[in-house]
Design an enzyme around this catalytic site. Structure first.
Site, mmCIF file in Angstrom:
data_model
loop_
_atom_site.group_PDB
_atom_site.id
_atom_site.type_symbol
_atom_site.label_atom_id
_atom_site.label_comp_id
_atom_site.label_asym_id
_atom_site.label_seq_id
_atom_site.Cartn_x
_atom_site.Cartn_y
_atom_site.Cartn_z
ATOM 1 N N HIS A 181 -1.122 -0.404 -4.292
ATOM 2 C CA HIS A 181 -0.502 0.665 -4.056
ATOM 3 C C HIS A 181 0.649 0.921 -5.185
ATOM 4 O O HIS A 181 1.469 0.027 -5.181
ATOM 5 C CB HIS A 181 0.033 1.150 -2.530
ATOM 6 C CG HIS A 181 -0.882 1.568 -1.718
ATOM 7 N ND1 HIS A 181 -1.646 2.725 -1.855
ATOM 8 C CD2 HIS A 181 -1.433 0.995 -0.610
ATOM 9 C CE1 HIS A 181 -2.520 2.786 -0.951
ATOM 10 N NE2 HIS A 181 -2.402 2.039 -0.221
ATOM 11 N N CYS B 214 -1.993 3.537 -9.157
ATOM 12 C CA CYS B 214 -2.337 4.973 -9.108
ATOM 13 C C CYS B 214 -1.056 5.414 -10.039
ATOM 14 O O CYS B 214 0.051 5.104 -10.354
ATOM 15 C CB CYS B 214 -1.968 5.547 -7.992
ATOM 16 S SG CYS B 214 -3.482 5.330 -6.941
#
Length: 241
Positions: free
Chosen positions: A140, A209
Site C-alpha cells: 500500500h 499505487c
C-alpha cells in the site's frame, strides 16, 4: 378568554433549514470519523498485524532453522518446506534504508486485500526470494500503515534487504520509480525488459499505487540481487549505516 398567540412566521422554512443544517453536521461528522479511521486506525491495526507477522516468523525461524546457502549472489535458496509459499502467510522481512532506519515489513504470500492489510504481498507465481526470476512484491502507498508512502524517494543504487531467517539478500535498485497502468503485467515478468534487463537473472520488483491517495496508476522499481550472506554472520553492510 384565552389569548391566541401570533403565528410563527416562516415555520416550515425554518424547519427545513434546521433539518438540512443538522444533516450537514451529521454527514460532516461521519466524514471526519471516516478520514480518522483511514488515516489513523488502519495504521494502528496494520502496525499490530505486521508486528504479529514478524513475531510469527521469528518463532518459526527459532523452531525450524533454514540452512543458509553458500554466500554470493548466485546462491540458490533451500526451501524451508516442499512446495510454494503458503497463501496469506509471512515468509520474509524486508528492510529499505532509504525509507527509514526503522522501516521493516513482513512479506506474505499473495496480494489479496486481507493480505496487504498485514504487510507486503508477494505476487503468486513470481520467483521465490533469491532465486532466478523476478521476486515481485506489492504494498500500500497509503492506509494500513503506509508502507510505501515515500516510494517516490527511491533511487538507483538504493538497497532493498530481505531475510528468510537464515540468509540476508541485498538487492540494488536500478531505476527511479516508473509510472504505468495497473494492466501492465509485464513489469513482473521473469525478465522485466522495461527495467533494461536483457536476460535471466535474480531480480526484484516493487509496486505500489499512484497517485498517493488513488489507484489509477502504479509506481514500479526494479532491482537485481547484489549480495547474500548468512544471518549468522551478522547484519549486512546496507543495514549497518
Amino acid at each position: 378568554m384565552a389569548v391566541r398567540g401570533r403565528p410563527v412566521r416562516g415555520g416550515p422554512v425554518r424547519l427545513v433549514v434546521r433539518t438540512f443544517s443538522e444533516l450537514c453536521l451529521t454527514v460532516g461528522t461521519l466524514i471526519v470519523l471516516f478520514v480518522a479511521y483511514v488515516m489513523f486506525w488502519t495504521g494502528v491495526k496494520a502496525a499490530e498485524a505486521s508486528d504479529g507477522q514478524i513475531d510469527r516468523l521469528q518463532d518459526t525461524w527459532a523452531r525450524s532453522p533454514l540452512a543458509a546457502p553458500a554466500p554470493g549472489p548466485e546462491a540458490e535458496t533451500a526451501p524451508r518446506a516442499p512446495g510454494a509459499y503458503e497463501p496469506g502467510r509471512p515468509f520474509a522481512v524486508m528492510y529499505v534504508p532509504r525509507l527509514g532506519r526503522d522501516w521493516d515489513w513482513p512479506v506474505l504470500e499473495g496480494t489479496g486485500t486481507k493480505t496487504l492489510q498485514k504487510g507486503l504481498g508477494h505476487y503468486a507465481g513470481t520467483a521465490r526470494l533469491g532465486e532466478t526470476g523476478n521476486f515481485s512484491v506489492a504494498g500500500h502507498r497509503r492506509t494500513y500503515g503506509d508502507p510505501f508512502k515515500d516510494f517516490p524517494r527511491l533511487r538507483p543504487g538504493d538497497a532493498v534487504v530481505l531475510t528468510d531467517g537464515a540468509t540476508w539478500f541485498t538487492y540494488r535498485i536500478v531505476n527511479k520509480p516508473y509510472r504505468t497502468v495497473p494492466g501492465d503485467i509485464g513489469v513482473i515478468d521473469d525478465v522485466p525488459r522495461k527495467a533494461g534487463f536483457d536476460g535471466p537473472g535474480r531480480y526484484l520488483t516493487l509496486t505500489t499505487c499512484e497517485p498517493e491517495w488513488g489507484s489509477s496508476h502504479r509506481l514500479i522499481v526494479w532491482a537485481h540481487l547484489d549480495a547474500t550472506q548468512p544471518v549468522a554472520d551478522g547484519r549486512p553492510r546496507a543495514l549497518s549505516g
